[in-house]
Design a protein around this motif. Structure first.
Motif, PDB file in Angstrom:
ATOM      1  N   LEU A  33      39.188  44.841  49.690  1.00 36.77           N
ATOM      2  CA  LEU A  33      39.609  46.042  48.797  1.00 36.77           C
ATOM      3  C   LEU A  33      41.169  45.936  48.655  1.00 36.77           C
ATOM      4  N   ALA A  36      43.018  44.094  46.254  1.00 36.57           N
ATOM      5  CA  ALA A  36      43.014  44.292  44.564  1.00 36.57           C
ATOM      6  C   ALA A  36      43.705  43.818  43.745  1.00 36.57           C
ATOM      7  N   ARG A  40      43.039  41.076  40.871  1.00 40.45           N
ATOM      8  CA  ARG A  40      42.785  41.311  39.610  1.00 40.45           C
ATOM      9  C   ARG A  40      43.527  40.214  38.609  1.00 40.45           C
ATOM     10  N   TRP A  58      33.498  42.980  46.600  1.00 43.93           N
ATOM     11  CA  TRP A  58      34.531  43.523  47.608  1.00 43.93           C
ATOM     12  C   TRP A  58      33.903  44.065  48.944  1.00 43.93           C
ATOM     13  N   THR A  63      34.370  50.069  56.527  1.00 43.91           N
ATOM     14  CA  THR A  63      32.837  50.415  56.371  1.00 43.91           C
ATOM     15  C   THR A  63      31.986  49.216  56.929  1.00 43.91           C
TER      16      THR A  63
ATOM     17  N   LEU B  33      37.028  51.634  43.930  1.00 42.08           N
ATOM     18  CA  LEU B  33      38.203  51.080  44.937  1.00 42.08           C
ATOM     19  C   LEU B  33      39.062  52.243  45.302  1.00 42.08           C
ATOM     20  N   VAL B  56      27.620  50.171  49.938  1.00 39.33           N
ATOM     21  CA  VAL B  56      28.659  50.600  49.071  1.00 39.33           C
ATOM     22  C   VAL B  56      29.004  49.648  47.864  1.00 39.33           C
ATOM     23  N   TRP B  58      31.141  48.712  45.233  1.00 38.66           N
ATOM     24  CA  TRP B  58      32.559  49.133  44.825  1.00 38.66           C
ATOM     25  C   TRP B  58      32.769  48.616  43.320  1.00 38.66           C
ATOM     26  N   ASP B  60      35.804  48.259  40.247  1.00 37.28           N
ATOM     27  CA  ASP B  60      37.154  48.220  40.081  1.00 37.28           C
ATOM     28  C   ASP B  60      37.413  48.259  38.485  1.00 37.28           C
TER      29      ASP B  60
END
Lengths: 411, 411
Positions: A33, A36, A40, A58, A63, B33, B56, B58, B60
């Motif tokens: 995460l 990011a 991108r 991701w 977690t 995110l 989860v 995720w 974006d």
């Protein structure tokens, strides 16, 4: 270099040279995460290069740690159908696979290590088309790194968080040659620099390698399979498409014969395995198998690793890196194999490489083993290179070929 | 309330009351995110409550926007196998499904709207077990919200980014009753407050509802199917397990007859659909179908929406919310249906609810339609409630039952 510019150049380099992404090709990205903002940029570069679609898987380390903590061992012994479909379908569609590593070296400290071990085994079984696609030269794969706060803090424990991350970005930028006028061209030159030595070693008809280091006590002879191939630098798909499996990369490597290793090898750098540290360790081999091992720290980590399967106690890789490596030149311990394995000569316990054997790409596991290449669910690199390391090739007739003297190439 | 405490109470409430999570049950979470710090608290609460595993997914928004921008329309007309397997397998395993909404209202502005529309259609087709599980009372689902910077900036455009997020957290905390001594108990009391009115309406044997608002010009009569059920507040699985599909929730709603709506309805709040704004709009109905519509802003958004399928031009929901709603009391436009739909009476074009018809949970789409409940790939709420709204129930014999006067309950 200004960070935004550095990240942009990095993203472009990875898509162009690392992945050699083609128009119409899908791309799978594994990323944490917290990377990011960089992810991108890579996604946009991939689409601009014509990617048909980009899937980002991701991962959140916090977690993930909870998953390992709360879920019982049984849950880790098979891969949910969707996770297998995601990877296998991507491989079958000819997708490229990018892993952006930013792992906290201690993310899994304290987790029952049987769980990640079971998961690795299950993944290799249930995602066989995915791993085969990469192993057999059908799918491009590339592993790179991007800083995360926790990883940077481990390397630069005395710097404030933000400064540690910024410093690591600059270090990575330098090792990725982003300060070159044309980084992709610099990587092509880097690729060519490996070719001469690989050609020499592949033509030398060696039967074994003999490693000695007076400073650590290493004295190990490792057999090479017939038809061995030294690889390194860049790689190629079966159709000839060039790519870089690892960026950075400074190593030339082969897969030694899984039944032929004798002697003792001492570590020269700590090892970080699933967040657990192993320090000052050694392995004693007989007929290719680890018959004894020591460790000042983390012996139990080695014990569990060696128990994974029958391939885990045998060698799968031997890699040569001179002491002049720019990664060694940073003087840093990265707590990350992608970097640390390029700082010094290393061996790996576990799976060997089908690409390191003539005809290996067409072989299944049984055939690979019959030809001397090890198979396992694990592949654990450990560094043993020292400034006084000698590496000598030995031919079947007993003639010797000096390869390394005092930690540097002599070929 | 201090933010860390607020988030912790929120996570606990959602797992305990919203999801009513049971020991051994898996949980699927959809989240952006940037809500990661809150998501991690929810994951831990879920595991502490005995979740067998938590997945989860995720999302974006920036890469999602690139996906929509670069991938052709064709790519959105079917769901990749892994995405369908993830959802359908979770439904079949009895999993609970939590969506943590934090969407930037403008995330998809400028994207070809046929793409998200095609995707919604494909999802409903390829993930039918997943949607059926939720629609038919087999899987618990819960939609909540958490602030993101872009969403908060839209609501509080004059505040600095950090302050806008902090303010939105406090607003959500209040609407979620986190300042109550025991938020879960407060939500149980909230659940009971709906029961009396639902019982009255369900026993009133109404044939139609008549809406009038002098301030906007709304004058619409909507038929109700035989065996209609008003729902709202809490919901229950078929096995009786209570949960909250929406948090917050202030509405009592039913599914009107898809063939019976006549008159005109004027919007009282702007609508934000896939990031595009529609303002000051109206629909004219004849025999249940939109036969004319106007909009000062975004008429083309409505046009495309109405073209989705034959159910998109007919009503699926009618919801009553008094002007005393605490969400209306904030005086804020949230640019998010979860909140804005609880600020004023609303209707929805598109899919109706099988739970709003006696025996509906066991019916397929054709049976639902035969009994008057609309089916569609879309469900688009729009607000028409005003402080002068009258709602009058009409029985088959013509007798009238006052329900709302001047925007407030009179039952």
């Amino acid at each position: 270099m200004e960070l935004q510019n550095l990240m942009a150049r990095y993203a472009h380099l990875v898509v162009e040279s690392g992945l050699h992404l083609k128009k119409g090709q899908p791309l799978l990205i594994h990323a944490l995460l917290e990377t990011a903002p960089f992810v991108r940029l890579v996604v946009r570069e991939a689409y601009e290069a014509g990617a048909s679609r980009v899937e980002v898987v991701w991962r959140d380390e916090e977690t993930a740690r909870m998953d390992y903590t709360y879920q019982p061992l049984d849950n880790w012994q098979q891969v949910p159908a969707w996770q297998a479909a995601l990877r296998n379908d991507m491989a079958k569609a000819g997708g490229a696979i990018l892993t952006i590593d930013a792992a906290d070296p201690e993310a899994l400290t304290g987790v029952d290590p049987r769980k990640p071990a079971a998961w690795a085994k299950a993944m290799h079984r249930d995602c066989k088309p995915y791993y085969d696609g990469m192993d057999k030269g059908e799918n491009i794969w590339c592993i790179i790194a991007a800083p995360s706060e926790k990883w940077a803090a481990r390397i630069f424990p005395d710097l404030p968080a933000e400064e540690a991350v910024a410093t690591l970005w600059q270090v990575i930028g330098k090792l990725m040659r982003l300060d070159a006028e044309d980084p992709s061209a610099a990587w092509e030159a880097h690729r060519r620099s490996f070719e001469e030595r690989k050609a020499f070693l592949n033509g030398a008809q060696l039967d074994a390698l003999h490693f000695t280091s007076a400073s650590t006590g290493t004295d190990l002879t490792v057999g090479l399979p017939q038809g061995y191939i030294w690889a390194g630098g860049g790689a190629e798909l079966q159709d000839g498409t060039p790519f870089f499996p690892n960026m950075p990369t400074e190593e030339i490597f082969c897969s030694p014969h899984w039944e032929r290793a004798d002697g003792v090898v001492h570590s020269s750098l700590p090892l970080c395995h699933n967040g657990e540290m192993v320090e000052d360790f050694s392995f004693t081999f007989r007929d290719g198998k680890v018959v004894d091992y020591t460790a000042r720290v983390g012996k139990e980590v080695l014990a569990r690793l060696l128990e994974t399967d029958e391939g885990a106690v045998r060698l799968g890789e031997c890699a040569l890196i001179p002491k002049e490596s720019p990664i060694a030149g940073t003087g840093l311990l990265f707590y990350n194999t992608l970097f640390d394995e390029n700082a010094a000569c290393h061996l790996a316990l576990g799976a060997g490489f089908s690409e390191c054997l003539e005809g290996g790409l067409e072989m299944d596991d049984d055939q690979l083993k019959a030809h001397g290449v090890n198979c396992s669910a694990v592949h654990m690199d450990f560094m043993f290179g020292t400034p006084d390391l000698s590496v000598t090739g030995i031919r079947k007739d007993g003639t010797q070929v000096p390869i390394f003297r005092d930690g540097s190439w002599v070929i």
